[in-house]
Design a protein around this motif. Structure first.
Motif, mmCIF file in Angstrom:
data_model
loop_
_atom_site.group_PDB
_atom_site.id
_atom_site.type_symbol
_atom_site.label_atom_id
_atom_site.label_comp_id
_atom_site.label_asym_id
_atom_site.label_seq_id
_atom_site.Cartn_x
_atom_site.Cartn_y
_atom_site.Cartn_z
ATOM 1 N N UNK A 156 7.117 -2.088 -1.303
ATOM 2 C CA UNK A 156 7.261 -1.288 -0.392
ATOM 3 C C UNK A 156 8.330 -1.995 0.287
ATOM 4 N N UNK A 157 8.721 -2.904 0.721
ATOM 5 C CA UNK A 157 10.286 -3.575 0.958
ATOM 6 C C UNK A 157 11.110 -3.420 -0.051
ATOM 7 N N UNK A 158 11.168 -4.115 -1.285
ATOM 8 C CA UNK A 158 12.406 -3.709 -1.622
ATOM 9 C C UNK A 158 12.365 -2.265 -1.743
ATOM 10 N N UNK A 159 11.658 -0.954 -2.158
ATOM 11 C CA UNK A 159 11.298 -0.165 -2.555
ATOM 12 C C UNK A 159 12.015 0.528 -1.457
ATOM 13 N N UNK A 160 12.358 -0.389 -0.141
ATOM 14 C CA UNK A 160 12.980 0.176 1.458
ATOM 15 C C UNK A 160 14.129 0.345 0.923
ATOM 16 N N UNK A 161 14.987 -1.038 0.350
ATOM 17 C CA UNK A 161 16.159 -1.862 0.267
ATOM 18 C C UNK A 161 17.050 -1.134 -1.032
ATOM 19 N N UNK A 162 16.378 -0.371 -1.872
ATOM 20 C CA UNK A 162 16.855 -0.206 -2.838
ATOM 21 C C UNK A 162 17.145 1.611 -3.017
ATOM 22 N N UNK A 163 16.084 2.089 -2.244
ATOM 23 C CA UNK A 163 16.370 3.437 -1.517
ATOM 24 C C UNK A 163 17.944 3.561 -0.126
ATOM 25 N N UNK A 164 17.573 2.583 0.532
ATOM 26 C CA UNK A 164 18.893 2.991 1.748
ATOM 27 C C UNK A 164 20.020 2.261 0.880
ATOM 28 N N UNK A 165 20.162 1.711 -0.141
ATOM 29 C CA UNK A 165 21.754 1.357 -1.139
ATOM 30 C C UNK A 165 21.750 2.531 -2.160
ATOM 31 N N UNK A 166 20.973 3.487 -2.234
ATOM 32 C CA UNK A 166 21.126 4.428 -3.093
ATOM 33 C C UNK A 166 21.587 5.523 -2.266
ATOM 34 N N UNK A 167 21.078 5.567 -1.093
ATOM 35 C CA UNK A 167 21.334 6.646 -0.535
ATOM 36 C C UNK A 167 23.068 6.254 0.794
ATOM 37 N N UNK A 168 22.875 5.081 0.801
ATOM 38 C CA UNK A 168 24.516 4.399 1.174
ATOM 39 C C UNK A 168 25.629 4.954 0.082
ATOM 40 N N UNK A 169 25.838 4.337 -1.393
ATOM 41 C CA UNK A 169 25.897 5.360 -2.420
ATOM 42 C C UNK A 169 26.426 7.141 -2.913
ATOM 43 N N UNK A 170 24.934 7.425 -2.677
ATOM 44 C CA UNK A 170 25.561 8.615 -2.701
ATOM 45 C C UNK A 170 26.273 9.683 -1.154
ATOM 46 N N UNK A 171 25.922 8.764 -0.207
ATOM 47 C CA UNK A 171 26.918 9.745 1.066
ATOM 48 C C UNK A 171 28.522 8.465 0.920
ATOM 49 N N UNK A 172 29.143 7.782 0.059
ATOM 50 C CA UNK A 172 29.632 7.078 -0.108
ATOM 51 C C UNK A 172 30.782 8.521 -1.603
ATOM 52 N N UNK A 173 30.026 8.640 -2.882
ATOM 53 C CA UNK A 173 30.329 9.963 -3.481
ATOM 54 C C UNK A 173 30.650 10.899 -2.464
ATOM 55 N N UNK A 174 29.338 11.354 -2.096
ATOM 56 C CA UNK A 174 29.658 13.031 -1.094
ATOM 57 C C UNK A 174 30.836 12.818 -0.260
ATOM 58 N N UNK A 175 31.684 11.610 0.708
ATOM 59 C CA UNK A 175 32.746 11.519 1.317
ATOM 60 C C UNK A 175 33.611 11.772 0.615
ATOM 61 N N UNK A 176 33.786 10.498 -0.584
ATOM 62 C CA UNK A 176 34.884 10.992 -1.384
ATOM 63 C C UNK A 176 35.090 12.467 -2.297
ATOM 64 N N UNK A 177 33.781 12.912 -2.446
ATOM 65 C CA UNK A 177 34.014 14.499 -3.351
ATOM 66 C C UNK A 177 34.688 15.563 -1.639
ATOM 67 N N UNK A 178 34.276 15.619 -1.151
ATOM 68 C CA UNK A 178 34.713 15.769 0.293
ATOM 69 C C UNK A 178 36.252 15.959 0.861
ATOM 70 N N UNK A 179 36.644 15.427 0.424
ATOM 71 C CA UNK A 179 38.013 14.530 0.881
ATOM 72 C C UNK A 179 38.691 14.927 -0.143
ATOM 73 N N UNK A 180 38.534 14.528 -1.667
ATOM 74 C CA UNK A 180 39.301 15.285 -2.930
ATOM 75 C C UNK A 180 38.459 17.083 -3.046
ATOM 76 N N UNK A 181 37.704 17.677 -2.673
ATOM 77 C CA UNK A 181 37.935 19.121 -2.096
ATOM 78 C C UNK A 181 38.322 19.870 -1.160
ATOM 79 N N UNK A 182 38.746 19.005 -0.003
ATOM 80 C CA UNK A 182 39.205 19.188 0.897
ATOM 81 C C UNK A 182 41.396 19.479 0.634
ATOM 82 N N UNK A 183 41.544 17.978 -0.469
ATOM 83 C CA UNK A 183 43.126 17.958 -0.367
ATOM 84 C C UNK A 183 43.324 19.566 -2.126
#
Length: 72
Positions: free
Chosen positions: A28-55
């Motif tokens: 369960x602890x390993x699952x939570x750590x992996x989920x958090x890591x994937x969430x952070x990656x997707x958040x960064x991807x979405x922010x990058x995509x938003x910046x590109x769309x705005x530009x």
């Protein structure tokens, strides 16, 4: 002999239950750590995509010239 067998079985099942709960806890602890890591990656991807769309939107707005008004 019956008492010794019951004590062994009780000890075995208590150990198996403890090992099972410990394993589930670590998974369960390993699952939570992996989920958090994937969430952070997707958040960064979405922010990058938003910046590109705005530009691109800003670039499009500067390329589109305002309509010419008729002067009398």
């Amino acid at each position: 002999m019956g008492y010794v067998l019951r004590a062994r079985l009780a000890s075995f099942f208590a150990g198996a239950a403890t090992a099972s709960f410990t394993g589930i806890y670590f998974l369960y602890k390993d699952y939570k750590v992996a989920h958090e890591a994937i969430s952070q990656q997707m958040k960064g991807f979405n922010e990058s995509l938003d910046r590109k769309i705005s530009a691109l939107e800003k670039l499009r707005q500067t390329e589109v010239s305002p309509p010419a008004e008729a002067t009398e």
